[in-house]
Design a protein around this motif. Sequence first.
Motif, PDB file in Angstrom:
ATOM      1  N   GLU A  32      57.058  57.180  99.174  1.00  0.00           N
ATOM      2  CA  GLU A  32      57.880  56.569  98.124  1.00  0.00           C
ATOM      3  C   GLU A  32      57.075  55.560  97.308  1.00  0.00           C
ATOM      4  N   ALA A  33      56.247  54.767  98.000  1.00  0.00           N
ATOM      5  CA  ALA A  33      55.420  53.773  97.300  1.00  0.00           C
ATOM      6  C   ALA A  33      54.395  54.456  96.404  1.00  0.00           C
ATOM      7  N   ALA A  34      53.821  55.555  96.874  1.00  0.00           N
ATOM      8  CA  ALA A  34      52.840  56.287  96.071  1.00  0.00           C
ATOM      9  C   ALA A  34      53.483  56.843  94.813  1.00  0.00           C
ATOM     10  N   ALA A  35      54.681  57.405  94.946  1.00  0.00           N
ATOM     11  CA  ALA A  35      55.371  57.959  93.786  1.00  0.00           C
ATOM     12  C   ALA A  35      55.695  56.866  92.772  1.00  0.00           C
ATOM     13  N   ARG A  36      56.110  55.692  93.249  1.00  0.00           N
ATOM     14  CA  ARG A  36      56.418  54.588  92.326  1.00  0.00           C
ATOM     15  C   ARG A  36      55.173  54.129  91.586  1.00  0.00           C
ATOM     16  N   LEU A  37      54.058  53.976  92.309  1.00  0.00           N
ATOM     17  CA  LEU A  37      52.837  53.506  91.666  1.00  0.00           C
ATOM     18  C   LEU A  37      52.388  54.487  90.588  1.00  0.00           C
ATOM     19  N   ALA A  38      52.423  55.778  90.901  1.00  0.00           N
ATOM     20  CA  ALA A  38      52.017  56.774  89.911  1.00  0.00           C
ATOM     21  C   ALA A  38      52.959  56.772  88.715  1.00  0.00           C
ATOM     22  N   GLN A  39      54.241  56.622  88.973  1.00  0.00           N
ATOM     23  CA  GLN A  39      55.223  56.607  87.883  1.00  0.00           C
ATOM     24  C   GLN A  39      54.979  55.433  86.946  1.00  0.00           C
ATOM     25  N   GLU A  40      54.644  54.297  87.516  1.00  0.00           N
ATOM     26  CA  GLU A  40      54.508  53.077  86.715  1.00  0.00           C
ATOM     27  C   GLU A  40      53.162  52.963  86.005  1.00  0.00           C
ATOM     28  N   HIS A  41      52.115  53.547  86.577  1.00  0.00           N
ATOM     29  CA  HIS A  41      50.779  53.277  86.052  1.00  0.00           C
ATOM     30  C   HIS A  41      49.972  54.507  85.676  1.00  0.00           C
ATOM     31  N   ALA A  42      50.531  55.698  85.833  1.00  0.00           N
ATOM     32  CA  ALA A  42      49.739  56.902  85.568  1.00  0.00           C
ATOM     33  C   ALA A  42      50.535  57.911  84.737  1.00  0.00           C
ATOM     34  N   ASP A  43      50.998  57.465  83.577  1.00  0.00           N
ATOM     35  CA  ASP A  43      51.746  58.337  82.675  1.00  0.00           C
ATOM     36  C   ASP A  43      50.814  58.787  81.555  1.00  0.00           C
TER      37      ASP A  43
ATOM     38  N   VAL B 143      37.420  50.633  76.222  1.00  0.00           N
ATOM     39  CA  VAL B 143      38.854  50.929  76.199  1.00  0.00           C
ATOM     40  C   VAL B 143      39.217  51.606  77.515  1.00  0.00           C
ATOM     41  N   ARG B 144      40.137  51.009  78.257  1.00  0.00           N
ATOM     42  CA  ARG B 144      40.616  51.643  79.483  1.00  0.00           C
ATOM     43  C   ARG B 144      41.623  52.725  79.112  1.00  0.00           C
ATOM     44  N   PHE B 145      41.372  53.907  79.627  1.00  0.00           N
ATOM     45  CA  PHE B 145      42.219  55.046  79.303  1.00  0.00           C
ATOM     46  C   PHE B 145      42.549  55.792  80.590  1.00  0.00           C
ATOM     47  N   PRO B 146      43.537  55.334  81.357  1.00  0.00           N
ATOM     48  CA  PRO B 146      43.917  56.081  82.553  1.00  0.00           C
ATOM     49  C   PRO B 146      44.446  57.452  82.144  1.00  0.00           C
ATOM     50  N   TRP B 147      43.848  58.498  82.696  1.00  0.00           N
ATOM     51  CA  TRP B 147      44.202  59.843  82.259  1.00  0.00           C
ATOM     52  C   TRP B 147      45.689  60.121  82.429  1.00  0.00           C
ATOM     53  N   GLY B 148      46.238  59.702  83.532  1.00  0.00           N
ATOM     54  CA  GLY B 148      47.669  59.891  83.723  1.00  0.00           C
ATOM     55  C   GLY B 148      48.055  61.351  83.901  1.00  0.00           C
ATOM     56  N   ILE B 149      49.321  61.578  84.154  1.00  0.00           N
ATOM     57  CA  ILE B 149      49.814  62.914  84.485  1.00  0.00           C
ATOM     58  C   ILE B 149      51.152  63.170  83.799  1.00  0.00           C
ATOM     59  N   ASP B 150      51.623  64.403  83.909  1.00  0.00           N
ATOM     60  CA  ASP B 150      52.902  64.826  83.357  1.00  0.00           C
ATOM     61  C   ASP B 150      53.980  64.618  84.423  1.00  0.00           C
ATOM     62  N   HIS B 151      54.774  63.585  84.260  1.00  0.00           N
ATOM     63  CA  HIS B 151      55.782  63.275  85.268  1.00  0.00           C
ATOM     64  C   HIS B 151      56.999  64.201  85.206  1.00  0.00           C
ATOM     65  N   GLN B 152      57.111  64.978  84.159  1.00  0.00           N
ATOM     66  CA  GLN B 152      58.172  65.976  84.131  1.00  0.00           C
ATOM     67  C   GLN B 152      57.867  67.112  85.100  1.00  0.00           C
ATOM     68  N   ARG B 153      56.580  67.390  85.292  1.00  0.00           N
ATOM     69  CA  ARG B 153      56.168  68.471  86.198  1.00  0.00           C
ATOM     70  C   ARG B 153      55.906  67.964  87.611  1.00  0.00           C
ATOM     71  N   PHE B 154      55.209  66.846  87.722  1.00  0.00           N
ATOM     72  CA  PHE B 154      54.797  66.343  89.035  1.00  0.00           C
ATOM     73  C   PHE B 154      55.733  65.221  89.461  1.00  0.00           C
ATOM     74  N   ARG B 155      56.675  65.578  90.335  1.00  0.00           N
ATOM     75  CA  ARG B 155      57.711  64.651  90.779  1.00  0.00           C
ATOM     76  C   ARG B 155      58.175  65.091  92.171  1.00  0.00           C
ATOM     77  N   PRO B 156      58.802  64.207  92.917  1.00  0.00           N
ATOM     78  CA  PRO B 156      59.234  64.580  94.272  1.00  0.00           C
ATOM     79  C   PRO B 156      60.309  65.656  94.301  1.00  0.00           C
ATOM     80  N   GLU B 157      61.150  65.706  93.271  1.00  0.00           N
ATOM     81  CA  GLU B 157      62.272  66.641  93.258  1.00  0.00           C
ATOM     82  C   GLU B 157      61.793  68.038  92.845  1.00  0.00           C
ATOM     83  N   GLY B 158      62.307  69.055  93.545  1.00  0.00           N
ATOM     84  CA  GLY B 158      61.965  70.421  93.181  1.00  0.00           C
ATOM     85  C   GLY B 158      61.585  71.253  94.399  1.00  0.00           C
TER      86      GLY B 158
END
Length: 344
Positions: free
Chosen positions: A308-319, A130-145
């Motif tokens: 910008e590309a890094a943020a998009r990739l993480a948003q789409e595939h690392a939740d 079973v593939r289980f990408p650990w992913g991250i909390d996008h509410q905390r880790f984001r470009p804005e702030g």
Amino acid sequence: MRVLYVSGTDGVHDRRMIDAWADHGVDVSALVLDPAAPDVGLFATTAERFQPDVVHAGPVPTIAFVVAQAWSGPLIAMSWGFDLMADVEADDAMRDRASAVLARADVVIVDNDAVYERARSLGAADAAIVRFPWGIDHQRFRPEGGDLRAEFGIDGAATCIVSVRRHEALYDVETLVRAFEGVRSTLREGVLLLAGGGSRTHVLRAMVEDAGASDAVIFLGELEGEQLASLYRTADVYVSTSTVDGSSISLLEAMASGAVPVVTDIPGNRQWVPEGVGVRFPVGDHEQLGAVLLELEADPARRARMGEAAARLAQEHADWRDGARRLRGAADLAVARHARRAVS
């Protein structure tokens, strides 16, 4: 459903996993065993008392191996990346133990494509993985702030290079310090921010002092929560010099925050840092790393595109939420596969 979670640590990632089980309607109990000398008796006593439906254990060749000797019920073996990508390569006994566990386990959890291929090569069945990408909390880790530039008196035009890897040989932070020393005079007000700590911190401090770079290198110590999120937003470039990784959580957090990832060219990083998202360099090559830092500093437009590309990739595939939802399915699969194997 009752799940006994067995690990060799009690860190933030363990707690995330335990909380994910609980959040998805599972009665979960946790047990920490010493990875250097796992107490099989303690595990057996705990399992007898808790009566789990499924045991979830890792790393594979240490904790899961001991569990597999004492537990005959449904077993989820979870790789932590380094166990299958490094430990089994350095030690034949570790490799043999990992193979035994992967053949025994009803489900094998891996965090990225490189670890998936290694698990298969060591004997895990495709149907069990079973593939289980650990992913991250996008509410905390984001470009804005907010960031930390004002707190540390860093000029807004300065190039901020950040590392948060532990100061241990495995993560080879010395290579980053050497690279920074080599290009510091060329970088326009470049600043290196080193978070974390470990047995090699004194070596890193000595290197910085000997190079006369103390004015441009800031040791931050251990950071968590909002401080860590602010550090990632401070970064123009995030560097990982690790010699081995699965899916690095810090890498994903930095990417989601808009930092350009510059990482070692190892299997675990290739899935997350393709061309156009960041830059990979050979393990231990401080000259190549220094050249990359100069190239990125000289081309802010390219750096912005990559961030910008890094943020998009993480948003789409690392939740993290996407991965956490798969846990209950993994437990159900372990129970079903165990039952089928018992009658075959």
